[in-house]
Design a protein around this motif. Structure first.
Motif, PDB file in Angstrom:
ATOM      1  N   ASP A 182      69.547  66.712  24.123  1.00  0.00           N
ATOM      2  CA  ASP A 182      68.913  66.958  25.420  1.00  0.00           C
ATOM      3  C   ASP A 182      68.271  68.337  25.465  1.00  0.00           C
ATOM      4  O   ASP A 182      67.183  68.513  26.041  1.00  0.00           O
ATOM      5  CB  ASP A 182      69.948  66.821  26.538  1.00  0.00           C
ATOM      6  N   VAL A 183      68.942  69.323  24.863  1.00  0.00           N
ATOM      7  CA  VAL A 183      68.359  70.672  24.800  1.00  0.00           C
ATOM      8  C   VAL A 183      67.060  70.641  24.007  1.00  0.00           C
ATOM      9  O   VAL A 183      66.039  71.210  24.417  1.00  0.00           O
ATOM     10  CB  VAL A 183      69.349  71.671  24.163  1.00  0.00           C
ATOM     11  N   ALA A 184      67.088  69.989  22.852  1.00  0.00           N
ATOM     12  CA  ALA A 184      65.888  69.902  22.016  1.00  0.00           C
ATOM     13  C   ALA A 184      64.748  69.228  22.760  1.00  0.00           C
ATOM     14  O   ALA A 184      63.590  69.671  22.687  1.00  0.00           O
ATOM     15  CB  ALA A 184      66.208  69.155  20.727  1.00  0.00           C
ATOM     16  N   ALA A 185      65.041  68.171  23.496  1.00  0.00           N
ATOM     17  CA  ALA A 185      64.010  67.466  24.254  1.00  0.00           C
ATOM     18  C   ALA A 185      63.457  68.336  25.378  1.00  0.00           C
ATOM     19  O   ALA A 185      62.245  68.356  25.634  1.00  0.00           O
ATOM     20  CB  ALA A 185      64.576  66.169  24.825  1.00  0.00           C
ATOM     21  N   THR A 186      64.339  69.069  26.047  1.00  0.00           N
ATOM     22  CA  THR A 186      63.910  69.955  27.131  1.00  0.00           C
ATOM     23  C   THR A 186      62.999  71.056  26.607  1.00  0.00           C
ATOM     24  O   THR A 186      61.958  71.364  27.200  1.00  0.00           O
ATOM     25  CB  THR A 186      65.130  70.569  27.836  1.00  0.00           C
TER      26      THR A 186
ATOM     27  N   VAL B 296      75.122  74.736  29.251  1.00  0.00           N
ATOM     28  CA  VAL B 296      73.911  74.054  28.801  1.00  0.00           C
ATOM     29  C   VAL B 296      73.566  72.903  29.746  1.00  0.00           C
ATOM     30  O   VAL B 296      72.408  72.751  30.175  1.00  0.00           O
ATOM     31  CB  VAL B 296      74.100  73.527  27.362  1.00  0.00           C
ATOM     32  N   ASN B 297      74.538  72.096  30.073  1.00  0.00           N
ATOM     33  CA  ASN B 297      74.276  70.948  30.939  1.00  0.00           C
ATOM     34  C   ASN B 297      73.950  71.373  32.369  1.00  0.00           C
ATOM     35  O   ASN B 297      73.149  70.717  33.045  1.00  0.00           O
ATOM     36  CB  ASN B 297      75.463  69.980  30.895  1.00  0.00           C
ATOM     37  N   ASP B 298      74.531  72.476  32.827  1.00  0.00           N
ATOM     38  CA  ASP B 298      74.176  73.005  34.141  1.00  0.00           C
ATOM     39  C   ASP B 298      72.718  73.450  34.165  1.00  0.00           C
ATOM     40  O   ASP B 298      72.004  73.221  35.142  1.00  0.00           O
ATOM     41  CB  ASP B 298      75.084  74.186  34.504  1.00  0.00           C
TER      42      ASP B 298
ATOM     43  N   TYR C  75      71.746  79.184  23.363  1.00  0.00           N
ATOM     44  CA  TYR C  75      72.888  78.275  23.277  1.00  0.00           C
ATOM     45  C   TYR C  75      72.699  77.303  22.112  1.00  0.00           C
ATOM     46  O   TYR C  75      73.645  77.004  21.364  1.00  0.00           O
ATOM     47  CB  TYR C  75      73.050  77.486  24.577  1.00  0.00           C
ATOM     48  N   GLN C  76      71.494  76.792  21.955  1.00  0.00           N
ATOM     49  CA  GLN C  76      71.210  75.869  20.861  1.00  0.00           C
ATOM     50  C   GLN C  76      71.503  76.522  19.510  1.00  0.00           C
ATOM     51  O   GLN C  76      72.170  75.929  18.646  1.00  0.00           O
ATOM     52  CB  GLN C  76      69.747  75.433  20.926  1.00  0.00           C
TER      53      GLN C  76
END
Length: 304
Positions: A137-141, A194-196, A216-217
């Motif tokens: 999800d981080v990579a996609a964002t 990260v999710n927040d 964070y990633q």
């Protein structure tokens, strides 16, 4: 060789099934196998034939330290053929991903006994999937943010910022007699943060959002690599977990698709009781449905 040894031999490198060699910590106390591991051959102070053979065949130095690891129990009982609870690593890997098994094993400190249960392995599998889904999800964002995110990724470092704090906490745990449970615990707060940043209103409005996500990633990726949990292809890893989840559920992807279509039809007809019954039916088998703006999909989860 993994199919020839029982689960409690997974970390064995020599001697009997009660000893494991590592580089970071000397053993404390005698080994219950009856052998002494402080000889010249094992401490690296001799150029004996065993050490020489190891150096030649593996291109690395021979074992320098022996440490005592805890035993593996199965549902709180000792693993043995006589009790009928004996199985091999290959048996486990037919149902669970190797990374899930590794997560389960390092969730206990190496000297502590470890209790193998299906629930414990389900929990480990679910946690690993959550970690890697978060990274996906981080990579996609970041990818959706374009050049601004690219600059944040380029500037992200594990030498400073929140990324460095994650790595430092994991290294601190490893240096504390391989305290791997502490290492895994050190990942929890960063994953929540990260999710927040991705899902909450306050997180999405944070002016440093992309910078923090990139840091964070970087920190999580390096920390997972230190624990032997790194994976180059996140998408492929997640798909492997989904495939094994289907094996455990006794379902095929086509069957899941059929049940999802039946649920969609029930919702269209406003038969919400029938739609909910399908959701609960799949959840009982560890198939968790997720309704998104792009449609309904599913992910592995703990059987409900």
């Amino acid at each position: 060789t993994q199919g020839k040894f029982p689960l409690n031999a997974i970390t064995i490198t020599a001697c009997t099934m009660c000893c494991v060699s590592v580089w970071l910590q000397a053993a404390g106390g005698p080994c219950s196998c009856g052998n002494q591991h402080n000889s010249k051959a094992t401490t690296g102070s001799s150029n004996g034939s065993s050490e020489a053979s190891s150096n030649i065949s593996n291109h690395v130095g021979f074992v320098r330290y022996w440490v005592h690891n805890g035993f593996v129990n199965v549902d709180s009982e000792k693993m043995s053929k006589s009790l009928g609870n004996f199985f091999t690593i290959r048996d486990v890997l037919r149902l669970y991903h190797p990374a899930a098994l590794r997560w389960f094993l390092i969730s206990s400190q190496y000297r502590a006994p470890i209790n193998y249960t299906q629930k414990a392995l389900d929990d480990a599998s679910d946690r690993f999937y959550y970690v890697y889904q978060s990274l996906a999800d981080v990579a996609a964002t970041l990818a959706a943010a374009g050049e601004q995110a690219a600059a944040a990724i380029a500037a992200a470092s594990t030498q400073s910022g929140v990324g460095s704090q994650i790595v430092a906490a994991v290294v601190e745990g490893l240096l504390d007699d391989l305290n791997t449970p502490a290492c895994l615990s050190a990942l929890s707060q960063p994953l929540k943060a990260v999710n927040d940043l991705m899902t909450t209103k306050a997180g999405r409005k944070n002016p440093k959002r992309l910078q923090l996500l990139a840091e964070y990633q970087a920190g999580l990726t390096q920390s997972l690599a230190l624990l032997g949990l790194g994976r180059n292809d996140i998408s492929a890893t997640l798909q492997e977990f989904k495939s094994l989840s289907l094996v455990r559920s006794g379902l095929t992807q086509d069957q899941v698709d059929e049940r999802m279509a039946a649920r969609a039809a029930a919702r269209q007809a406003k038969d919400f009781a029938a739609a909910d019954a399908v959701r609960l039916e799949l959840a009982a088998k560890g198939i968790m449905l997720m309704d998104t703006a792009q449609g309904t999909t599913w992910r592995p989860g703990l059987p409900q």
